[in-house]
Enzyme design. Structure first.
Site, short mmCIF file in Angstrom:
data_model
loop_
_atom_site.label_atom_id
_atom_site.label_comp_id
_atom_site.label_asym_id
_atom_site.label_seq_id
_atom_site.Cartn_x
_atom_site.Cartn_y
_atom_site.Cartn_z
N ALA A 145 0.81 -1.23 0.00
CA ALA A 145 0.00 0.00 0.00
C ALA A 145 0.84 1.27 0.00
O ALA A 145 0.29 2.37 0.02
CB ALA A 145 -0.93 -0.01 1.21
N TYR A 183 8.77 -12.85 -14.67
CA TYR A 183 7.68 -11.97 -14.21
C TYR A 183 6.35 -12.45 -14.78
O TYR A 183 5.36 -12.61 -14.05
CB TYR A 183 7.96 -10.52 -14.63
N LYS A 239 2.82 -13.96 -12.91
CA LYS A 239 1.46 -13.43 -13.07
C LYS A 239 0.53 -14.47 -13.71
O LYS A 239 -0.68 -14.43 -13.50
CB LYS A 239 1.51 -12.12 -13.87
N LEU A 277 0.42 -1.35 -19.31
CA LEU A 277 1.33 -0.22 -19.03
C LEU A 277 0.70 0.80 -18.07
O LEU A 277 -0.31 1.42 -18.39
CB LEU A 277 1.65 0.47 -20.37
N THR A 298 3.62 3.95 -12.48
CA THR A 298 3.79 3.91 -11.02
C THR A 298 5.31 3.82 -10.78
O THR A 298 6.09 4.11 -11.68
CB THR A 298 3.11 2.65 -10.44
P1 NDP Z 1 4.89 0.17 -7.29
O1 NDP Z 1 6.34 -0.14 -7.37
O2 NDP Z 1 4.45 1.58 -7.34
O3 NDP Z 1 4.27 -0.49 -5.98
C1 NDP Z 1 4.64 -1.77 -5.57
C2 NDP Z 1 4.15 -1.99 -4.15
O4 NDP Z 1 4.46 -3.34 -3.78
C3 NDP Z 1 4.83 -1.06 -3.17
O5 NDP Z 1 3.89 -0.57 -2.24
C4 NDP Z 1 5.84 -1.97 -2.47
O6 NDP Z 1 6.00 -1.57 -1.12
C5 NDP Z 1 5.11 -3.31 -2.53
N1 NDP Z 1 6.04 -4.42 -2.37
C6 NDP Z 1 7.02 -4.83 -3.20
N2 NDP Z 1 7.70 -5.85 -2.65
C7 NDP Z 1 7.10 -6.09 -1.44
C8 NDP Z 1 7.34 -7.00 -0.40
N3 NDP Z 1 8.35 -7.89 -0.45
N4 NDP Z 1 6.55 -6.97 0.71
C9 NDP Z 1 5.54 -6.08 0.78
N5 NDP Z 1 5.26 -5.17 -0.18
C10 NDP Z 1 6.04 -5.18 -1.27
O7 NDP Z 1 4.21 -0.66 -8.48
P2 NDP Z 1 2.69 -0.94 -8.89
O8 NDP Z 1 1.75 -0.21 -8.04
O9 NDP Z 1 2.61 -0.75 -10.34
O10 NDP Z 1 2.61 -2.48 -8.60
C11 NDP Z 1 1.60 -3.08 -7.84
C12 NDP Z 1 1.25 -4.40 -8.45
O11 NDP Z 1 0.76 -4.18 -9.77
C13 NDP Z 1 2.41 -5.39 -8.60
O12 NDP Z 1 1.93 -6.67 -8.25
C14 NDP Z 1 2.74 -5.31 -10.08
O13 NDP Z 1 3.32 -6.51 -10.55
C15 NDP Z 1 1.39 -5.08 -10.67
N6 NDP Z 1 1.32 -4.52 -12.00
C16 NDP Z 1 1.90 -3.33 -12.31
C17 NDP Z 1 1.79 -2.81 -13.59
C18 NDP Z 1 2.44 -1.53 -14.01
O14 NDP Z 1 2.72 -1.36 -15.22
N7 NDP Z 1 2.67 -0.59 -13.12
C19 NDP Z 1 0.98 -3.47 -14.60
C20 NDP Z 1 0.45 -4.74 -14.19
C21 NDP Z 1 0.60 -5.21 -12.93
P3 NDP Z 1 7.38 -1.52 -0.31
O15 NDP Z 1 8.50 -1.34 -1.31
O16 NDP Z 1 7.19 -0.38 0.64
O17 NDP Z 1 7.43 -2.84 0.39
C1 8X3 Z 2 3.29 -4.90 -15.82
C2 8X3 Z 2 2.82 -4.73 -17.22
O1 8X3 Z 2 3.42 -4.99 -19.66
O2 8X3 Z 2 5.17 -4.23 -18.16
O3 8X3 Z 2 2.76 -6.03 -15.27
O4 8X3 Z 2 4.45 -6.52 -18.11
S1 8X3 Z 2 4.03 -5.14 -18.32
#
Ligand code: NDP
Ligand code: 8X3
Length: 254
Positions: A10, A151, A155, A183, A186
């Protein structure tokens, strides 16, 4: 009665946006992440900080997960919604060059972390015969691209695990949804590219990517439809993204 949502990861991106969305809609919010300073700040910013709880959480480690749940105040422990969002990608190298450590970190976080958190929360939901688990997958589950290797594999696990969970809870008033973004701007790329801000910015250059708030709106909607409706899967891309043609190597030797 006020509902409670538990959000992993979060402190940033989708998880942070979800925390704000649910708090703005009157939910009690429980947040977990490693960056506790960010969670402190987020709680302070919320409309009613007394309805927000947090504890340190590193989903890679069983002990951290135990401490996290022990650290949640008792009046925040009846979870109506779990958002399994914590996750990351590391590296963009092809499989033969990628770091095995990076692969293991992705597996530990995106797969093992997600199943461990689920295994803690699901029995509580079954006991109450209510709940909704929202897993954050990715388009990478279904659509491979060079460098997506482990990765995408993590997923794909999330996709199939989400479907399997539905089979297991059939007959209970428990819903399971898998949201698969493309895409999205963040901290995802900054993490994936090991802190190289220029390369991370390049990922989004001349695009109009999804925003964290777009995904929070979709997650919120998914949990707001009537209880007899289960959104199984949502795959979402920005309008500027689509699939490429199948790749064909035309330099084959006889
Ligand atoms: P961010 O990097 O902005 O956020 C990732 C979050 O995951 C952070 O709050 C981080 O918190 C937390 N996190 C990572 N590792 C851990 C851990 N070991 N324990 C607890 N928390 C953890 O990326 P997104 O918001 O984009 O990513 C969120 C999710 O969305 C992920 O699962 C990602 O794979 C997925 N996603 C993202 C996409 C994108 O293009 N952005 C597209 C598709 C899916 P902290 O470092 O404080 O622990
Ligand atoms: C993140 C989206 O397209 O970079 O899950 O794999 S992509």
């Amino acid at each position: 009665m006020t509902k409670t949502v538990l959000i992993t990861g979060a402190s940033s991106g989708f998880g942070e946006a979800c925390a704000k969305k649910y708090a703005a809609n009157g939910y009690k919010v429980v947040m977990g992440a490693r960056n506790v300073a960010k969670l402190v700040e987020l709680q302070r910013q919320m409309p009613d900080p007394s309805k927000v709880a947090f504890a340190p959480l590193d989903v890679r480690y069983k002990d951290s997960i135990e401490h996290f749940f022990d650290g949640i105040p008792t009046d925040f422990r009846e979870f109506d919604i779990l958002i399994n969002n914590a996750g990351l990608a590391l590296g963009t190298q092809s499989a033969q060059e990628a770091s095995l450590d990076d692969w293991e970190t992705m597996i530990d976080t995106n797969i093992k972390g997600l199943v461990r958190i689920t295994r803690k929360v699901l029995p509580l939901m079954v006991t109450r015969n209510r709940g909704h688990i929202v897993n954050i997958g990715s388009i990478a589950a279904s659509w491979p691209y060079p460098g997506c290797n482990a990765y995408g594999g993590t997923k794909a696990f999330v996709q199939q695990f989400s479907r399997s969970l539905r089979s297991d809870v059939l007959g209970k008033q428990i819903r399971v949804s898998n949201i698969e973004p493309g895409l999205a701007n963040t901290n995802f790329s900054l993490t994936r590219l090991k802190g190289d801000q220029q390369k991370a910015d390049d990922v989004y250059e001349n695009t109009k990517p999804l925003l964290a708030e777009d995904i929070a709106d979709i997650v919120f909607w998914t949990t707001s439809v009537p209880e007899h409706v289960n959104i199984n899967n949502i795959e979402v891309m920005p309008t500027c993204q689509a699939w490429g043609p199948l790749a064909i190597n035309r330099e084959m030797e006889d």
